[in-house]
Motif scaffolding. Sequence first.
Motif, mmCIF file in Angstrom:
data_model
loop_
_atom_site.group_PDB
_atom_site.id
_atom_site.type_symbol
_atom_site.label_atom_id
_atom_site.label_comp_id
_atom_site.label_asym_id
_atom_site.label_seq_id
_atom_site.Cartn_x
_atom_site.Cartn_y
_atom_site.Cartn_z
ATOM 1 N N PRO A 159 12.580 68.341 55.777
ATOM 2 C CA PRO A 159 12.373 67.941 57.110
ATOM 3 C C PRO A 159 13.648 67.360 57.953
ATOM 4 N N GLY A 160 14.433 66.572 57.144
ATOM 5 C CA GLY A 160 15.307 65.987 57.792
ATOM 6 C C GLY A 160 16.541 66.908 58.249
ATOM 7 N N ILE A 161 16.643 68.029 57.343
ATOM 8 C CA ILE A 161 18.012 69.032 57.369
ATOM 9 C C ILE A 161 17.238 69.896 58.640
ATOM 10 N N ARG A 162 15.850 70.195 58.648
ATOM 11 C CA ARG A 162 15.414 71.072 59.595
ATOM 12 C C ARG A 162 15.590 70.581 60.918
ATOM 13 N N ILE A 213 19.172 70.911 61.864
ATOM 14 C CA ILE A 213 19.592 72.165 62.556
ATOM 15 C C ILE A 213 19.055 72.554 63.657
ATOM 16 N N SER A 214 17.775 72.070 63.905
ATOM 17 C CA SER A 214 17.057 72.342 65.418
ATOM 18 C C SER A 214 17.900 71.855 66.539
ATOM 19 N N HIS A 215 18.275 70.409 66.406
ATOM 20 C CA HIS A 215 19.236 69.485 67.209
ATOM 21 C C HIS A 215 20.566 70.518 67.446
ATOM 22 N N SER A 216 21.191 70.807 66.396
ATOM 23 C CA SER A 216 22.335 71.877 66.442
ATOM 24 C C SER A 216 22.232 72.922 67.192
ATOM 25 N N GLN A 217 21.154 73.891 66.811
ATOM 26 C CA GLN A 217 21.074 74.988 67.775
ATOM 27 C C GLN A 217 20.817 74.768 69.402
#
Length: 202
Positions: A68-71, A74-78
């Motif tokens: 969940p933390g990595i997802r 990734i969402s913030h990065s996108q």
Amino acid sequence: MRPGRSREGQPVAFASSSAYIYLYVVFAVVYMASSIAFVFNALRVSTSLSRVHNATPAADHARHEPGPGIREFISHSQRLVDYTQLATLLPLVYVVGSMFLGSLILGGQGHSTVNIGWVALTIVATVASVAFVVLGMRESSALGTLDDLEGTSGRANDALQRIGMRLGVSAALLLLMTVFMVLNLYSVLAGMQDLLGAQFLI
């Protein structure tokens, strides 16, 4: 922006030419300042993401879905990539919108209405340029410390590196658009005296 006259040959009288020049200058300066800040921030994040290193996982660990933390990361990065691309497209949308308003004049639309539309378009574009950099900074801040990403592996690592590359390309394009705005603003300021002497529209 170009000189404009009514269909009867009378100069446009909705506002003085200086109002249009200074309004455009404000938009250009705000866009350039926000874009430069955006570029430096995006390049910093892009460099960090592109340098994410693989851990040495077990054979089956690389096939696991990101946690969940990595997802969330990734969402913030996108979203940061999205805001960078929107900031890059903003001047193009502004130019196309200005051309559309100019075509309305050729079609016989009243000058006063179109002039108000152009002023509104410029104000919206100025506010949007600030909004994009604020949203981008917020997403960058939400990423927290990138040191926490050390040891990511498998799909998560690949996704972060791809996002880093996309963000780097988007930041480079935004920088090119900023250079274009600098050159365009220089041409406007260099011809300020001629522009002040003309009643012009868009």
